[in-house]
Design a protein around this motif. Structure first.
Motif, PDB file in Angstrom:
ATOM      1  N   HIS A   1      18.491  11.901   2.288  1.00 27.72           N
ATOM      2  CA  HIS A   1      17.182  12.520   2.502  1.00 27.72           C
ATOM      3  C   HIS A   1      16.249  11.504   3.148  1.00 27.72           C
ATOM      4  O   HIS A   1      16.536  10.306   3.181  1.00 27.72           O
ATOM      5  CB  HIS A   1      16.548  12.972   1.179  1.00 27.72           C
ATOM      6  N   GLU A   2      15.145  11.996   3.616  1.00 26.79           N
ATOM      7  CA  GLU A   2      14.075  11.126   4.094  1.00 26.79           C
ATOM      8  C   GLU A   2      12.807  11.466   3.322  1.00 26.79           C
ATOM      9  O   GLU A   2      12.396  12.620   3.298  1.00 26.79           O
ATOM     10  CB  GLU A   2      13.821  11.323   5.589  1.00 26.79           C
TER      11      GLU A   2
ATOM     12  N   LEU B   1       0.811  -1.199   0.000  1.00 21.32           N
ATOM     13  CA  LEU B   1       0.000   0.000   0.000  1.00 21.32           C
ATOM     14  C   LEU B   1       0.859   1.269   0.000  1.00 21.32           C
ATOM     15  O   LEU B   1       0.533   2.228  -0.691  1.00 21.32           O
ATOM     16  CB  LEU B   1      -0.926   0.014   1.220  1.00 21.32           C
ATOM     17  N   ILE B   2       1.925   1.239   0.783  1.00 17.92           N
ATOM     18  CA  ILE B   2       2.774   2.424   0.884  1.00 17.92           C
ATOM     19  C   ILE B   2       3.444   2.721  -0.446  1.00 17.92           C
ATOM     20  O   ILE B   2       3.366   3.843  -0.959  1.00 17.92           O
ATOM     21  CB  ILE B   2       3.847   2.239   1.981  1.00 17.92           C
TER      22      ILE B   2
ATOM     23  N   PHE C   1       9.207   6.716   7.093  1.00 18.65           N
ATOM     24  CA  PHE C   1      10.033   7.351   6.072  1.00 18.65           C
ATOM     25  C   PHE C   1      10.882   6.309   5.354  1.00 18.65           C
ATOM     26  O   PHE C   1      11.079   5.194   5.839  1.00 18.65           O
ATOM     27  CB  PHE C   1      10.929   8.437   6.687  1.00 18.65           C
ATOM     28  N   PHE C   2      11.373   6.707   4.201  1.00 17.86           N
ATOM     29  CA  PHE C   2      12.340   5.937   3.434  1.00 17.86           C
ATOM     30  C   PHE C   2      13.643   6.737   3.440  1.00 17.86           C
ATOM     31  O   PHE C   2      13.651   7.890   2.992  1.00 17.86           O
ATOM     32  CB  PHE C   2      11.884   5.756   1.981  1.00 17.86           C
ATOM     33  N   PRO C   3      14.731   6.174   3.955  1.00 20.30           N
ATOM     34  CA  PRO C   3      16.018   6.881   3.892  1.00 20.30           C
ATOM     35  C   PRO C   3      16.632   6.718   2.502  1.00 20.30           C
ATOM     36  O   PRO C   3      16.907   5.606   2.062  1.00 20.30           O
ATOM     37  CB  PRO C   3      16.862   6.172   4.961  1.00 20.30           C
TER      38      PRO C   3
ATOM     39  N   THR D   1      13.453   0.340  -1.663  1.00 23.80           N
ATOM     40  CA  THR D   1      13.984   0.623  -0.336  1.00 23.80           C
ATOM     41  C   THR D   1      12.948   0.234   0.708  1.00 23.80           C
ATOM     42  O   THR D   1      11.752   0.387   0.475  1.00 23.80           O
ATOM     43  CB  THR D   1      14.311   2.125  -0.204  1.00 23.80           C
ATOM     44  N   GLU D   2      13.398  -0.251   1.839  1.00 19.84           N
ATOM     45  CA  GLU D   2      12.479  -0.633   2.912  1.00 19.84           C
ATOM     46  C   GLU D   2      12.099   0.588   3.747  1.00 19.84           C
ATOM     47  O   GLU D   2      12.969   1.393   4.095  1.00 19.84           O
ATOM     48  CB  GLU D   2      13.122  -1.688   3.821  1.00 19.84           C
ATOM     49  N   PRO D   3      10.833   0.731   4.080  1.00 21.13           N
ATOM     50  CA  PRO D   3      10.430   1.863   4.921  1.00 21.13           C
ATOM     51  C   PRO D   3      10.855   1.653   6.372  1.00 21.13           C
ATOM     52  O   PRO D   3      11.000   0.522   6.838  1.00 21.13           O
ATOM     53  CB  PRO D   3       8.902   1.860   4.804  1.00 21.13           C
TER      54      PRO D   3
END
Length: 108
Positions: A83-84, A1-2, A77-79, A56-58
């Motif tokens: 940035h985030e 979903l994200i 967030f996703f690094p 990328t893993e959240p």
């Protein structure tokens, strides 16, 4: 979903067409977020490529949980490259699916 929600924001930003993002939302979301409002809301994210969230893993700032009237809340967030990409998502059941009720995206 994200990932699918953030990919929809990226696609809307790239095409300047927020209709699909609008249609992915629940009836309650659509009632308060017409495509023109979504374009204004996500204007600050247009300078960033959100596609990196697809690989990328959240990191969750709060574990996904149910709030209110059976609404699923996810925040984190996703690094990415110093940035985030921060997200806040709320989904509600509609028919046999979770449909987006609220979305926030910010890049810091």
């Amino acid at each position: 979903l994200i990932r699918s929600a953030l990919a929809a924001v990226q696609q809307a930003n790239e095409t300047d067409d927020y209709d699909v993002l609008y249609r992915l939302g629940s009836a309650n979301f659509q009632a308060t977020n017409p495509p023109a409002k979504l374009a204004q809301t996500f204007a600050p994210t247009r300078a960033y490529n959100l596609n990196a969230v697809l690989v990328t893993e959240p990191k969750f700032t709060a574990l996904p949980h149910i709030v209110g009237k059976n609404q699923l809340s996810m925040e984190g967030f996703f690094p990415i490259d110093g940035h985030e990409i921060r997200f806040m998502l709320i989904y509600e059941p509609e028919g046999q699916r979770w449909r987006m009720l609220g979305i926030g995206v910010d890049v810091q």
